[in-house]
Design a protein around this motif. Structure first.
Motif, mmCIF file in Angstrom:
data_model
loop_
_atom_site.group_PDB
_atom_site.id
_atom_site.type_symbol
_atom_site.label_atom_id
_atom_site.label_comp_id
_atom_site.label_asym_id
_atom_site.label_seq_id
_atom_site.Cartn_x
_atom_site.Cartn_y
_atom_site.Cartn_z
ATOM 1 N N ALA A 124 26.013 51.408 53.563
ATOM 2 C CA ALA A 124 26.856 52.273 54.249
ATOM 3 C C ALA A 124 28.358 52.464 53.740
ATOM 4 O O ALA A 124 29.217 53.274 53.720
ATOM 5 C CB ALA A 124 27.042 51.825 55.790
ATOM 6 N N HIS A 125 28.799 51.280 52.869
ATOM 7 C CA HIS A 125 30.189 51.269 52.548
ATOM 8 C C HIS A 125 30.046 52.005 51.256
ATOM 9 O O HIS A 125 31.417 52.745 50.790
ATOM 10 C CB HIS A 125 30.583 49.759 52.039
ATOM 11 N N GLY A 126 29.209 52.297 50.392
ATOM 12 C CA GLY A 126 29.005 53.010 49.307
ATOM 13 C C GLY A 126 29.376 52.200 48.070
ATOM 14 O O GLY A 126 29.896 51.051 48.271
ATOM 15 N N ALA A 127 29.663 52.915 46.988
ATOM 16 C CA ALA A 127 29.818 52.006 45.513
ATOM 17 C C ALA A 127 31.364 51.560 45.537
ATOM 18 O O ALA A 127 32.135 52.243 46.334
ATOM 19 C CB ALA A 127 29.756 52.965 44.432
ATOM 20 N N PRO A 128 31.560 50.373 45.638
ATOM 21 C CA PRO A 128 32.833 49.626 45.417
ATOM 22 C C PRO A 128 33.504 50.050 44.538
ATOM 23 O O PRO A 128 33.099 50.595 43.223
ATOM 24 C CB PRO A 128 32.713 48.240 45.489
ATOM 25 N N GLN A 129 35.013 50.277 44.313
ATOM 26 C CA GLN A 129 35.750 50.737 43.463
ATOM 27 C C GLN A 129 36.641 49.623 42.672
ATOM 28 O O GLN A 129 36.963 48.728 43.422
ATOM 29 C CB GLN A 129 36.777 51.794 44.085
ATOM 30 N N GLY A 130 37.150 50.143 41.550
ATOM 31 C CA GLY A 130 37.684 49.185 40.760
ATOM 32 C C GLY A 130 37.570 47.728 40.876
ATOM 33 O O GLY A 130 36.370 47.236 40.510
ATOM 34 N N LEU A 131 38.366 46.882 41.024
ATOM 35 C CA LEU A 131 38.227 45.387 41.024
ATOM 36 C C LEU A 131 37.599 44.777 42.267
ATOM 37 O O LEU A 131 37.739 43.342 42.529
ATOM 38 C CB LEU A 131 39.437 44.680 40.531
ATOM 39 N N ALA A 132 37.211 45.638 43.387
ATOM 40 C CA ALA A 132 36.678 45.110 44.452
ATOM 41 C C ALA A 132 35.754 44.269 44.438
ATOM 42 O O ALA A 132 34.529 44.578 43.713
ATOM 43 C CB ALA A 132 36.513 46.397 45.513
ATOM 44 N N ARG A 133 35.842 42.950 45.102
ATOM 45 C CA ARG A 133 34.964 41.782 45.035
ATOM 46 C C ARG A 133 34.414 41.423 43.419
ATOM 47 O O ARG A 133 33.283 41.135 43.276
ATOM 48 C CB ARG A 133 33.339 42.576 45.643
ATOM 49 N N ARG A 134 35.300 41.603 42.508
ATOM 50 C CA ARG A 134 35.173 41.123 41.332
ATOM 51 C C ARG A 134 36.085 39.872 41.196
ATOM 52 O O ARG A 134 37.018 39.477 41.791
ATOM 53 C CB ARG A 134 35.860 42.201 40.403
ATOM 54 N N PHE A 135 35.841 39.078 40.424
ATOM 55 C CA PHE A 135 36.610 37.583 40.292
ATOM 56 C C PHE A 135 37.664 37.971 39.197
ATOM 57 O O PHE A 135 37.423 38.275 38.157
ATOM 58 C CB PHE A 135 35.255 36.478 39.625
ATOM 59 N N GLY A 136 38.931 37.493 39.605
ATOM 60 C CA GLY A 136 39.964 37.693 38.858
ATOM 61 C C GLY A 136 41.220 37.069 39.420
ATOM 62 O O GLY A 136 41.335 36.356 40.439
ATOM 63 N N VAL A 137 42.511 36.983 38.858
ATOM 64 C CA VAL A 137 43.605 36.581 39.237
ATOM 65 C C VAL A 137 44.774 37.632 39.652
ATOM 66 O O VAL A 137 44.550 38.992 39.138
ATOM 67 C CB VAL A 137 44.490 36.065 37.908
ATOM 68 N N LEU A 138 45.241 37.537 40.813
ATOM 69 C CA LEU A 138 45.914 38.577 41.518
ATOM 70 C C LEU A 138 47.343 38.686 40.802
ATOM 71 O O LEU A 138 47.836 37.587 40.908
ATOM 72 C CB LEU A 138 45.959 38.319 43.069
ATOM 73 N N PRO A 139 47.711 39.672 40.832
ATOM 74 C CA PRO A 139 49.213 39.801 40.137
ATOM 75 C C PRO A 139 49.981 39.574 41.339
ATOM 76 O O PRO A 139 49.688 39.535 42.563
ATOM 77 C CB PRO A 139 49.453 41.166 39.733
ATOM 78 N N TRP A 140 51.419 39.156 41.376
ATOM 79 C CA TRP A 140 52.088 39.057 42.486
ATOM 80 C C TRP A 140 52.898 40.238 42.976
ATOM 81 O O TRP A 140 53.302 40.120 44.391
ATOM 82 C CB TRP A 140 53.559 38.038 42.385
ATOM 83 N N GLY A 141 52.609 41.430 42.398
ATOM 84 C CA GLY A 141 53.121 42.515 42.823
ATOM 85 C C GLY A 141 53.100 43.726 41.869
ATOM 86 O O GLY A 141 52.744 43.183 40.652
ATOM 87 N N GLN A 142 53.658 44.959 42.026
ATOM 88 C CA GLN A 142 53.817 45.887 41.035
ATOM 89 C C GLN A 142 54.760 45.287 39.798
ATOM 90 O O GLN A 142 54.761 45.902 38.709
ATOM 91 C CB GLN A 142 54.121 47.070 41.510
ATOM 92 N N ASP A 143 55.674 44.566 39.904
ATOM 93 C CA ASP A 143 56.745 44.087 38.903
ATOM 94 C C ASP A 143 56.241 43.138 38.305
ATOM 95 O O ASP A 143 56.718 42.575 37.305
ATOM 96 C CB ASP A 143 57.736 43.785 39.716
ATOM 97 N N ASP A 144 54.835 42.528 38.464
ATOM 98 C CA ASP A 144 54.253 41.547 37.614
ATOM 99 C C ASP A 144 53.690 42.054 36.618
ATOM 100 O O ASP A 144 53.094 43.091 36.352
ATOM 101 C CB ASP A 144 53.101 40.878 38.744
ATOM 102 N N PRO A 145 54.259 41.507 35.240
ATOM 103 C CA PRO A 145 53.531 41.995 34.088
ATOM 104 C C PRO A 145 51.901 42.118 34.110
ATOM 105 O O PRO A 145 51.538 42.924 33.398
ATOM 106 C CB PRO A 145 54.053 41.099 33.017
#
Length: 273
Positions: free
Chosen positions: A241-262
Protein backbone atom coordinates in the motif's frame (compact mmCIF):
# COMPACT_ATOMS: atom_id res chain seq x y z
CA UNK A 1 5.11 -21.51 -6.50
CA UNK A 2 5.99 -23.96 -9.23
CA UNK A 3 9.61 -25.04 -9.25
CA UNK A 4 10.89 -22.36 -6.85
CA UNK A 5 13.76 -23.34 -4.56
CA UNK A 6 14.81 -21.75 -1.26
CA UNK A 7 17.80 -22.31 1.01
CA UNK A 8 17.32 -21.53 4.71
CA UNK A 9 20.15 -21.49 7.24
CA UNK A 10 19.57 -22.23 10.91
CA UNK A 11 16.61 -24.30 9.71
CA UNK A 12 16.63 -26.95 12.43
CA UNK A 13 14.73 -24.94 15.04
CA UNK A 14 13.17 -21.62 16.00
CA UNK A 15 12.53 -18.97 13.36
CA UNK A 16 14.47 -20.85 10.68
CA UNK A 17 12.38 -23.97 11.07
CA UNK A 18 9.17 -21.92 10.87
CA UNK A 19 10.40 -20.17 7.71
CA UNK A 20 11.27 -23.50 6.08
CA UNK A 21 7.88 -25.02 6.91
CA UNK A 22 5.98 -21.96 5.68
CA UNK A 23 7.88 -21.83 2.38
CA UNK A 24 7.32 -25.56 1.85
CA UNK A 25 3.59 -25.10 2.50
CA UNK A 26 3.64 -22.39 -0.18
CA UNK A 27 4.99 -24.87 -2.71
CA UNK A 28 8.70 -24.02 -2.49
CA UNK A 29 11.33 -26.77 -2.44
CA UNK A 30 13.47 -26.04 0.61
CA UNK A 31 17.13 -26.72 1.28
CA UNK A 32 17.74 -26.91 5.02
CA UNK A 33 21.11 -26.03 6.53
CA UNK A 34 22.33 -26.13 10.13
CA UNK A 35 24.79 -28.01 12.35
CA UNK A 36 22.18 -30.44 13.73
CA UNK A 37 21.60 -33.27 11.27
CA UNK A 38 19.15 -35.10 13.53
CA UNK A 39 16.92 -32.05 13.85
CA UNK A 40 17.16 -31.35 10.11
CA UNK A 41 16.06 -34.91 9.40
CA UNK A 42 12.95 -34.31 11.49
CA UNK A 43 12.12 -31.04 9.72
CA UNK A 44 12.65 -32.69 6.33
CA UNK A 45 10.32 -35.52 7.30
CA UNK A 46 7.69 -33.02 8.44
CA UNK A 47 7.85 -31.25 5.07
CA UNK A 48 7.80 -34.38 2.91
CA UNK A 49 5.00 -36.02 4.89
CA UNK A 50 2.91 -32.91 4.17
CA UNK A 51 3.56 -33.31 0.45
CA UNK A 52 6.46 -30.87 0.13
CA UNK A 53 9.99 -31.25 -1.15
CA UNK A 54 13.12 -30.74 0.96
CA UNK A 55 16.75 -31.71 1.34
CA UNK A 56 19.20 -31.06 4.14
CA UNK A 57 22.91 -30.63 4.76
CA UNK A 58 24.97 -29.92 7.84
CA UNK A 59 27.57 -27.17 8.08
CA UNK A 60 29.01 -24.65 10.47
CA UNK A 61 28.23 -21.45 8.55
CA UNK A 62 31.39 -19.92 10.00
CA UNK A 63 33.44 -22.42 7.97
CA UNK A 64 33.61 -21.48 4.28
CA UNK A 65 34.65 -24.96 3.12
CA UNK A 66 31.78 -26.65 4.95
CA UNK A 67 29.35 -24.11 3.52
CA UNK A 68 30.64 -24.70 -0.01
CA UNK A 69 30.17 -28.45 0.31
CA UNK A 70 26.67 -28.06 1.80
CA UNK A 71 25.50 -25.63 -0.87
CA UNK A 72 26.84 -27.93 -3.60
CA UNK A 73 24.95 -30.85 -2.07
CA UNK A 74 21.68 -28.95 -1.74
CA UNK A 75 21.78 -27.47 -5.24
CA UNK A 76 22.51 -30.92 -6.67
CA UNK A 77 19.38 -32.17 -4.91
CA UNK A 78 17.02 -29.25 -5.57
CA UNK A 79 18.53 -26.88 -8.14
CA UNK A 80 19.74 -23.30 -7.93
CA UNK A 81 18.00 -21.39 -5.12
CA UNK A 82 15.62 -18.60 -6.08
CA UNK A 83 15.60 -17.43 -2.45
CA UNK A 84 18.27 -17.47 0.26
CA UNK A 85 17.36 -16.82 3.88
CA UNK A 86 20.37 -16.11 6.10
CA UNK A 87 18.82 -16.92 9.46
CA UNK A 88 21.54 -18.80 11.39
CA UNK A 89 22.82 -16.79 14.33
CA UNK A 90 23.89 -16.52 17.94
CA UNK A 91 23.80 -13.89 20.66
CA UNK A 92 26.40 -12.96 23.26
CA UNK A 93 26.05 -12.14 26.95
CA UNK A 94 24.03 -9.14 28.10
CA UNK A 95 27.06 -7.17 29.27
CA UNK A 96 28.92 -4.06 28.04
CA UNK A 97 31.84 -4.57 25.68
CA UNK A 98 34.53 -4.27 28.38
CA UNK A 99 33.02 -7.30 30.14
CA UNK A 100 32.56 -9.33 26.94
CA UNK A 101 34.11 -12.78 26.63
CA UNK A 102 36.57 -12.76 23.72
CA UNK A 103 35.88 -16.32 22.57
CA UNK A 104 32.12 -15.81 22.73
CA UNK A 105 32.41 -12.51 20.81
CA UNK A 106 34.39 -14.20 18.05
CA UNK A 107 31.83 -17.01 17.91
CA UNK A 108 28.94 -14.59 17.39
CA UNK A 109 30.84 -12.79 14.62
CA UNK A 110 31.58 -16.15 13.00
CA UNK A 111 27.97 -17.35 13.10
CA UNK A 112 26.17 -14.10 12.27
CA UNK A 113 28.45 -12.08 10.00
CA UNK A 114 30.92 -14.57 8.54
CA UNK A 115 28.09 -17.07 8.25
CA UNK A 116 25.99 -14.67 6.20
CA UNK A 117 29.04 -13.87 4.06
CA UNK A 118 30.01 -17.49 3.44
CA UNK A 119 26.53 -18.62 2.47
CA UNK A 120 25.78 -15.50 0.41
CA UNK A 121 29.08 -15.79 -1.45
CA UNK A 122 28.34 -19.40 -2.41
CA UNK A 123 24.67 -18.96 -3.30
CA UNK A 124 24.63 -15.51 -4.87
CA UNK A 125 27.27 -16.57 -7.42
CA UNK A 126 24.77 -19.21 -8.60
CA UNK A 127 21.96 -16.66 -8.64
CA UNK A 128 24.01 -14.21 -10.71
CA UNK A 129 24.77 -16.97 -13.20
CA UNK A 130 21.03 -17.71 -13.39
CA UNK A 131 20.17 -14.01 -13.76
CA UNK A 132 17.82 -13.83 -10.80
CA UNK A 133 17.47 -14.39 -7.08
CA UNK A 134 16.37 -12.92 -3.77
CA UNK A 135 18.20 -12.93 -0.44
CA UNK A 136 16.81 -12.19 3.01
CA UNK A 137 18.98 -11.60 6.06
CA UNK A 138 17.25 -12.03 9.40
CA UNK A 139 18.54 -9.05 11.36
CA UNK A 140 17.31 -7.26 14.49
CA UNK A 141 16.05 -3.94 15.72
CA UNK A 142 19.14 -4.07 17.97
CA UNK A 143 21.27 -3.71 14.84
CA UNK A 144 19.46 -0.55 13.75
CA UNK A 145 20.05 1.41 16.96
CA UNK A 146 22.55 1.71 19.80
CA UNK A 147 22.23 -0.75 22.67
CA UNK A 148 24.19 -1.11 25.91
CA UNK A 149 24.63 -4.90 25.89
CA UNK A 150 25.32 -7.82 23.48
CA UNK A 151 27.88 -5.80 21.55
CA UNK A 152 28.78 -8.66 19.20
CA UNK A 153 25.15 -9.33 18.31
CA UNK A 154 24.30 -5.68 17.67
CA UNK A 155 27.47 -5.10 15.64
CA UNK A 156 26.91 -8.16 13.46
CA UNK A 157 23.24 -7.39 12.88
CA UNK A 158 24.15 -3.85 11.84
CA UNK A 159 26.76 -5.31 9.50
CA UNK A 160 24.18 -7.66 7.99
CA UNK A 161 21.94 -4.70 7.22
CA UNK A 162 24.89 -3.10 5.44
CA UNK A 163 25.48 -6.33 3.48
CA UNK A 164 21.87 -6.23 2.32
CA UNK A 165 22.53 -2.77 0.92
CA UNK A 166 25.72 -4.04 -0.70
CA UNK A 167 23.90 -6.88 -2.46
CA UNK A 168 21.26 -4.43 -3.67
CA UNK A 169 23.84 -2.02 -5.08
CA UNK A 170 26.14 -4.67 -6.55
CA UNK A 171 23.49 -7.11 -7.75
CA UNK A 172 20.40 -5.14 -8.75
CA UNK A 173 21.31 -4.93 -12.45
CA UNK A 174 22.19 -8.63 -12.36
CA UNK A 175 18.73 -9.63 -11.18
CA UNK A 176 19.32 -9.79 -7.42
CA UNK A 177 17.00 -8.35 -4.78
CA UNK A 178 17.91 -8.19 -1.09
CA UNK A 179 16.02 -7.54 2.14
CA UNK A 180 16.83 -7.10 5.85
CA UNK A 181 14.03 -8.38 8.06
CA UNK A 182 13.84 -7.81 11.82
CA UNK A 183 11.43 -10.44 13.22
CA UNK A 184 10.62 -8.68 16.49
CA UNK A 185 10.84 -10.69 19.71
CA UNK A 186 9.75 -14.18 18.73
CA UNK A 187 9.45 -16.79 21.49
CA UNK A 188 12.52 -18.95 20.89
CA UNK A 189 15.18 -20.60 23.04
CA UNK A 190 17.47 -17.63 22.37
CA UNK A 191 15.00 -14.88 23.27
CA UNK A 192 13.66 -16.59 26.39
CA UNK A 193 17.20 -17.10 27.70
CA UNK A 194 17.78 -13.33 27.88
CA UNK A 195 17.37 -11.31 31.08
CA UNK A 196 15.80 -8.58 28.96
CA UNK A 197 12.82 -10.82 28.21
CA UNK A 198 12.43 -12.50 31.59
CA UNK A 199 8.72 -12.91 32.31
CA UNK A 200 7.73 -11.53 28.92
CA UNK A 201 4.43 -12.74 27.48
CA UNK A 202 3.87 -10.42 24.48
CA UNK A 203 6.02 -12.17 21.90
CA UNK A 204 5.81 -11.38 18.19
CA UNK A 205 4.05 -14.18 16.27
CA UNK A 206 6.56 -15.88 13.96
CA UNK A 207 3.88 -15.93 11.27
CA UNK A 208 4.49 -12.21 10.72
CA UNK A 209 8.01 -13.09 9.60
CA UNK A 210 7.02 -16.09 7.51
CA UNK A 211 4.22 -14.15 5.78
CA UNK A 212 6.67 -11.39 4.82
CA UNK A 213 9.25 -13.85 3.50
CA UNK A 214 6.62 -15.73 1.52
CA UNK A 215 5.58 -12.45 -0.12
CA UNK A 216 9.22 -11.69 -0.94
CA UNK A 217 9.63 -15.17 -2.43
CA UNK A 218 6.63 -14.51 -4.68
CA UNK A 219 8.21 -11.28 -5.92
CA UNK A 220 5.54 -9.07 -4.38
CA UNK A 221 7.92 -6.75 -2.51
CA UNK A 222 10.79 -6.21 -4.95
CA UNK A 223 10.28 -2.42 -4.66
CA UNK A 224 11.67 -2.77 -1.11
CA UNK A 225 14.97 -4.32 -2.16
CA UNK A 226 17.92 -3.00 -0.16
CA UNK A 227 15.68 -1.86 2.71
CA UNK A 228 15.21 -2.67 6.38
CA UNK A 229 11.82 -4.15 7.25
CA UNK A 230 10.48 -4.77 10.76
CA UNK A 231 7.57 -7.17 11.07
CA UNK A 232 6.16 -5.51 14.19
CA UNK A 233 5.31 -2.56 11.93
CA UNK A 234 5.39 -3.95 8.40
CA UNK A 235 3.19 -6.48 6.63
CA UNK A 236 2.99 -7.39 2.94
CA UNK A 237 -0.23 -5.39 2.78
CA UNK A 238 1.15 -2.20 4.36
CA UNK A 239 4.31 -2.31 2.26
CA UNK A 240 2.39 -2.79 -0.97
CA UNK A 241 0.00 0.00 0.00
CA UNK A 242 2.89 2.36 0.70
CA UNK A 243 4.40 1.89 -2.72
CA UNK A 244 8.07 2.11 -3.65
CA UNK A 245 10.14 3.87 -0.95
CA UNK A 246 12.07 6.92 -2.03
CA UNK A 247 15.66 8.01 -1.51
CA UNK A 248 17.34 6.72 1.63
CA UNK A 249 14.13 5.61 3.34
CA UNK A 250 14.78 2.43 5.34
CA UNK A 251 18.42 2.41 4.21
CA UNK A 252 21.26 2.07 6.72
CA UNK A 253 23.32 5.23 7.16
CA UNK A 254 24.47 8.22 9.21
CA UNK A 255 22.10 11.14 9.63
CA UNK A 256 23.41 14.71 9.13
CA UNK A 257 22.74 17.21 11.90
CA UNK A 258 20.85 19.43 9.48
CA UNK A 259 21.12 21.11 6.10
CA UNK A 260 24.22 23.01 7.24
CA UNK A 261 26.05 19.75 8.01
CA UNK A 262 28.72 19.13 5.34
CA UNK A 263 27.53 15.52 5.32
CA UNK A 264 24.19 16.68 3.92
CA UNK A 265 25.83 17.83 0.70
CA UNK A 266 28.62 15.26 0.52
CA UNK A 267 28.68 13.35 -2.76
CA UNK A 268 27.42 9.87 -2.03
CA UNK A 269 26.59 6.97 -4.30
CA UNK A 270 22.91 7.56 -5.06
CA UNK A 271 20.78 4.65 -3.89
CA UNK A 272 19.03 2.58 -6.52
CA UNK A 273 15.26 2.89 -6.54
Amino acid sequence: MGDAVALVTGASRGIGRSIALALAADGVAVGLLSRDGEALTAVTREITEAGGRAAWATADVGDAAQVGDAVAHLTAQLGTPDLLVNNAGRIDAEVPIWEADVEQWHGVVSANLLGSFHVSRAVLALMVAAGRGRVVDIVSGAGARDWNVTSAYTATKAAQIRLVGHVHEAGFDLGLRSFAIAPGTVETAMSTSMRLHAGRTDFTPVERTTDLIAAIARGELDDWSGRYLRVTNDTPQTLRAHGAPQGLARRFGVLPWGQDDPLATETLVPPRT
